[in-house]
Design a protein around this motif. Sequence first.
Motif, PDB file in Angstrom:
ATOM      1  N   ASN A 496      42.280  30.603  60.388  1.00 43.15           N
ATOM      2  CA  ASN A 496      42.642  29.252  59.436  1.00 43.15           C
ATOM      3  C   ASN A 496      42.976  30.730  58.279  1.00 43.15           C
ATOM      4  O   ASN A 496      42.614  31.440  57.573  1.00 43.15           O
ATOM      5  N   PRO A 497      43.705  29.684  57.351  1.00 44.31           N
ATOM      6  CA  PRO A 497      44.339  30.237  56.130  1.00 44.31           C
ATOM      7  C   PRO A 497      42.732  30.408  54.898  1.00 44.31           C
ATOM      8  O   PRO A 497      42.023  29.756  54.913  1.00 44.31           O
ATOM      9  N   SER A 498      42.547  31.468  54.430  1.00 48.36           N
ATOM     10  CA  SER A 498      41.394  31.682  53.509  1.00 48.36           C
ATOM     11  C   SER A 498      41.223  30.802  52.962  1.00 48.36           C
ATOM     12  O   SER A 498      42.088  29.691  52.361  1.00 48.36           O
ATOM     13  N   GLY A 499      39.582  30.727  52.525  1.00 48.35           N
ATOM     14  CA  GLY A 499      39.625  29.701  51.412  1.00 48.35           C
ATOM     15  C   GLY A 499      39.365  30.226  49.494  1.00 48.35           C
ATOM     16  O   GLY A 499      38.615  29.879  49.577  1.00 48.35           O
ATOM     17  N   GLU A 500      39.313  31.262  50.258  1.00 49.81           N
ATOM     18  CA  GLU A 500      38.797  32.126  49.165  1.00 49.81           C
ATOM     19  C   GLU A 500      39.668  32.187  47.941  1.00 49.81           C
ATOM     20  O   GLU A 500      40.957  31.857  47.865  1.00 49.81           O
ATOM     21  N   THR A 501      39.391  31.877  46.368  1.00 47.47           N
ATOM     22  CA  THR A 501      40.083  31.311  45.681  1.00 47.47           C
ATOM     23  C   THR A 501      40.256  33.167  44.734  1.00 47.47           C
ATOM     24  O   THR A 501      39.712  34.309  43.967  1.00 47.47           O
ATOM     25  N   LEU A 502      42.079  33.076  43.980  1.00 51.23           N
ATOM     26  CA  LEU A 502      42.009  34.279  43.095  1.00 51.23           C
ATOM     27  C   LEU A 502      42.200  33.432  41.580  1.00 51.23           C
ATOM     28  O   LEU A 502      43.239  32.128  41.549  1.00 51.23           O
ATOM     29  N   THR A 503      41.921  33.760  40.607  1.00 50.13           N
ATOM     30  CA  THR A 503      42.588  33.623  39.471  1.00 50.13           C
ATOM     31  C   THR A 503      44.107  33.827  38.949  1.00 50.13           C
ATOM     32  O   THR A 503      44.545  34.861  38.993  1.00 50.13           O
ATOM     33  N   CYS A 504      45.245  33.040  38.818  1.00 47.20           N
ATOM     34  CA  CYS A 504      46.859  32.669  38.598  1.00 47.20           C
ATOM     35  C   CYS A 504      46.390  32.986  36.610  1.00 47.20           C
ATOM     36  O   CYS A 504      45.836  33.086  35.746  1.00 47.20           O
ATOM     37  N   ALA A 505      47.443  34.451  36.426  1.00 47.45           N
ATOM     38  CA  ALA A 505      47.138  35.032  35.213  1.00 47.45           C
ATOM     39  C   ALA A 505      48.252  34.241  34.653  1.00 47.45           C
ATOM     40  O   ALA A 505      48.545  34.548  33.179  1.00 47.45           O
ATOM     41  N   VAL A 506      48.940  33.679  34.917  1.00 44.84           N
ATOM     42  CA  VAL A 506      50.333  32.790  34.021  1.00 44.84           C
ATOM     43  C   VAL A 506      49.673  31.311  34.124  1.00 44.84           C
ATOM     44  O   VAL A 506      49.901  31.059  32.722  1.00 44.84           O
ATOM     45  N   THR A 507      48.673  30.366  34.299  1.00 49.94           N
ATOM     46  CA  THR A 507      48.233  29.445  34.271  1.00 49.94           C
ATOM     47  C   THR A 507      47.066  29.344  34.338  1.00 49.94           C
ATOM     48  O   THR A 507      46.215  28.399  33.406  1.00 49.94           O
ATOM     49  N   GLY A 508      46.294  30.474  34.688  1.00 51.01           N
ATOM     50  CA  GLY A 508      44.745  30.148  34.065  1.00 51.01           C
ATOM     51  C   GLY A 508      43.433  29.614  35.857  1.00 51.01           C
ATOM     52  O   GLY A 508      42.607  29.490  35.605  1.00 51.01           O
ATOM     53  N   MET A 509      44.669  28.824  36.492  1.00 46.36           N
ATOM     54  CA  MET A 509      44.098  27.641  37.595  1.00 46.36           C
ATOM     55  C   MET A 509      43.443  29.401  38.592  1.00 46.36           C
ATOM     56  O   MET A 509      44.157  30.141  38.935  1.00 46.36           O
ATOM     57  N   GLU A 510      42.516  28.204  39.150  1.00 44.75           N
ATOM     58  CA  GLU A 510      41.787  28.538  40.573  1.00 44.75           C
ATOM     59  C   GLU A 510      42.995  28.697  42.184  1.00 44.75           C
ATOM     60  O   GLU A 510      43.142  27.127  41.822  1.00 44.75           O
ATOM     61  N   PHE A 511      43.634  29.389  42.257  1.00 42.36           N
ATOM     62  CA  PHE A 511      44.254  28.869  44.172  1.00 42.36           C
ATOM     63  C   PHE A 511      43.358  29.987  44.825  1.00 42.36           C
ATOM     64  O   PHE A 511      43.076  31.046  44.966  1.00 42.36           O
ATOM     65  N   GLU A 512      44.141  29.324  46.079  1.00 43.71           N
ATOM     66  CA  GLU A 512      43.185  29.648  47.475  1.00 43.71           C
ATOM     67  C   GLU A 512      44.416  31.254  47.865  1.00 43.71           C
ATOM     68  O   GLU A 512      45.461  31.281  47.401  1.00 43.71           O
ATOM     69  N   ARG A 513      43.454  31.965  48.398  1.00 42.52           N
ATOM     70  CA  ARG A 513      44.248  33.020  48.804  1.00 42.52           C
ATOM     71  C   ARG A 513      46.163  33.042  49.327  1.00 42.52           C
ATOM     72  O   ARG A 513      46.120  33.425  49.123  1.00 42.52           O
ATOM     73  N   PRO A 514      45.716  32.121  50.313  1.00 47.03           N
ATOM     74  CA  PRO A 514      47.441  32.376  51.051  1.00 47.03           C
ATOM     75  C   PRO A 514      48.577  31.542  50.286  1.00 47.03           C
ATOM     76  O   PRO A 514      49.182  31.833  50.017  1.00 47.03           O
ATOM     77  N   ASP A 515      47.444  31.069  48.723  1.00 47.56           N
ATOM     78  CA  ASP A 515      48.642  30.484  47.607  1.00 47.56           C
ATOM     79  C   ASP A 515      49.204  31.663  46.945  1.00 47.56           C
ATOM     80  O   ASP A 515      49.855  31.440  45.661  1.00 47.56           O
ATOM     81  N   MET A 516      48.915  32.878  46.400  1.00 46.13           N
ATOM     82  CA  MET A 516      48.643  34.039  46.032  1.00 46.13           C
ATOM     83  C   MET A 516      49.392  34.952  46.120  1.00 46.13           C
ATOM     84  O   MET A 516      50.078  34.925  47.647  1.00 46.13           O
ATOM     85  N   ILE A 517      50.035  35.562  44.873  1.00 43.38           N
ATOM     86  CA  ILE A 517      51.121  37.029  45.420  1.00 43.38           C
ATOM     87  C   ILE A 517      50.535  38.045  44.315  1.00 43.38           C
ATOM     88  O   ILE A 517      50.378  37.500  43.448  1.00 43.38           O
TER      89      ILE A 517
END
Length: 549
Positions: A496-517
């Motif tokens: 399943n797509p991972s639920g781990e989160t990372l911080t977006c450098a532009v918005t400062g918001m947390e997004f889950e791993r599949p949504d990040m690059i």
Amino acid sequence: MPVVQVETPAAHAVAASKETLEDYTLRFAPRSYRKWSPAVVGVSALGGIAYLADFSIGANIGIANGTGNALLGIGIFALVVMLTGFPLAYYAARYNIDLDLITRGSGFGYYGSVVTNIVFASFTFIFFALEGSIMAQGLKLGLHVPVPLGYLVSTVMIFPLVIYGMNTLAKLQVWTTPLWLILMVLPFGFLLVRHPDSVGSFLAYGGQDGKGVSLSGALLAAGVCLSLIAQIAEQIDYLRFMPPRTPENARKWWGWMLLAGPGWVLFGAIKQVVGLFLAVYLIASLPGAQDIANQPVHQFLEIYRDMMPSWLAMTLAVALVVISQIKINVTNAYSGSLAWTNSFTRVTKTYPGRIVFLGLNLTIALILMEANMFDFLNNILGFYANCGIAWIVTVATDIAINKYVLKISPKQPEFRRGMLYDFNPVGLVGFGLSAALSIATFFGLFGETLKPYSPIVAVVVSFLATPATAILTKGRYYLRRDHDGIELDMFDAHGNPSGETLTCAVTGMEFERPDMIASAVPGPEGEIQYISSLALSTDKTGLHVLPPR
């Protein structure tokens, strides 16, 4: 703090991240939001097929071509939808992405899927207008509301219900489904018991021309029905909220995915048969019914009148029409607003908000209703079917053949800017060639003999051209990059797509791993920064887009 902070994408990305209102318009649905069980998601998705248009479609194709041709056409329609709907529904439920995001990575490219988004948006306002017309007929019959005013009422009442997206829609669909089922099934069952001879009349009905069963008649009927093939995209707008599939819930997950995904067509086909059955009964038993036999409100009203006092029959008939119209048109409005928003944001890098396009979709639908599109139903749906088939069959073929058989297309879906080429000829050629040839066939450019076969042309051309183009291009236009620059796993132990989160450098918001690059812009210490697909989609400068592989 990041070295480069681009104000425009940050502002638009933050606006697009108001999930209560926007319901993940531009990206996949994260675990943190998917709190519903497979059953709730499935029932919500099936609530969207409560529309009465199936009754009109079944009546229209049967009156025009006869019962035998109509039944064969409905069977062809159901088979095509089941085969094409399965891979799309599976990818949506498994990877939690809508059909536009699936289309991007299944042969069309990041911008290439915009054209199919417009096809889907057209589907939503055409069928919104159709259902709104049916509701206006009910309001006119039951409450003497003028038809033009009924069009307006059926449009305006939907707007507040759609603002809050999946949260509101799930509750609406679940709570209204039992009453809708009772109102729809009861009169049909009563008719079978009270008038069993109606079955024989139904099977013997030859239609207006009475020419009997033929391949061309069956295909003409199938062509009208296949205009509904894009309904799978609306089912997917719910299925993307399925919970992660685990060994504990696997049976329920598969069951509801199949039933609410490709299985929607079983319910649609049954309603089309019932619509024709009711129409034939009215034509045979009610003088002058030929002109109203294709209108669902009259179909149910006459059966209710045979069961109960006239005032109660009228009340229940209007209630059925209103409930059905609300259940489907909240879905039409919701899905259409997502499609318009997604396309506009990608093309302009500007996010105006989904509510703006909700208003646009409803306005177009209202114009169609005021133009009395109901009287031209068969022609409109027959033409539209060619575009819908070309899109759905192309994407389904890319998944089933190019990904799993030829192994040319990447098996895991990709939708992020920078990872995909802007345009991929595989899907664009398959879709474009199929749509062009089938529409030309539909309008008789290849002769009147071939005209009924336009749906078959659409299916065959898409199915052949899509893998052929993938082979010719050697799959080189699927992925612009092989890696997104992030070492964290994309999927969990169950796939399943991972639920781990990372911080977006532009918005400062947390997004889950599949949504990040990874961002092309390094941090203050030269470290890797991450950016969400949401922020990247509104980055007009392109500074954050990673270079090609």
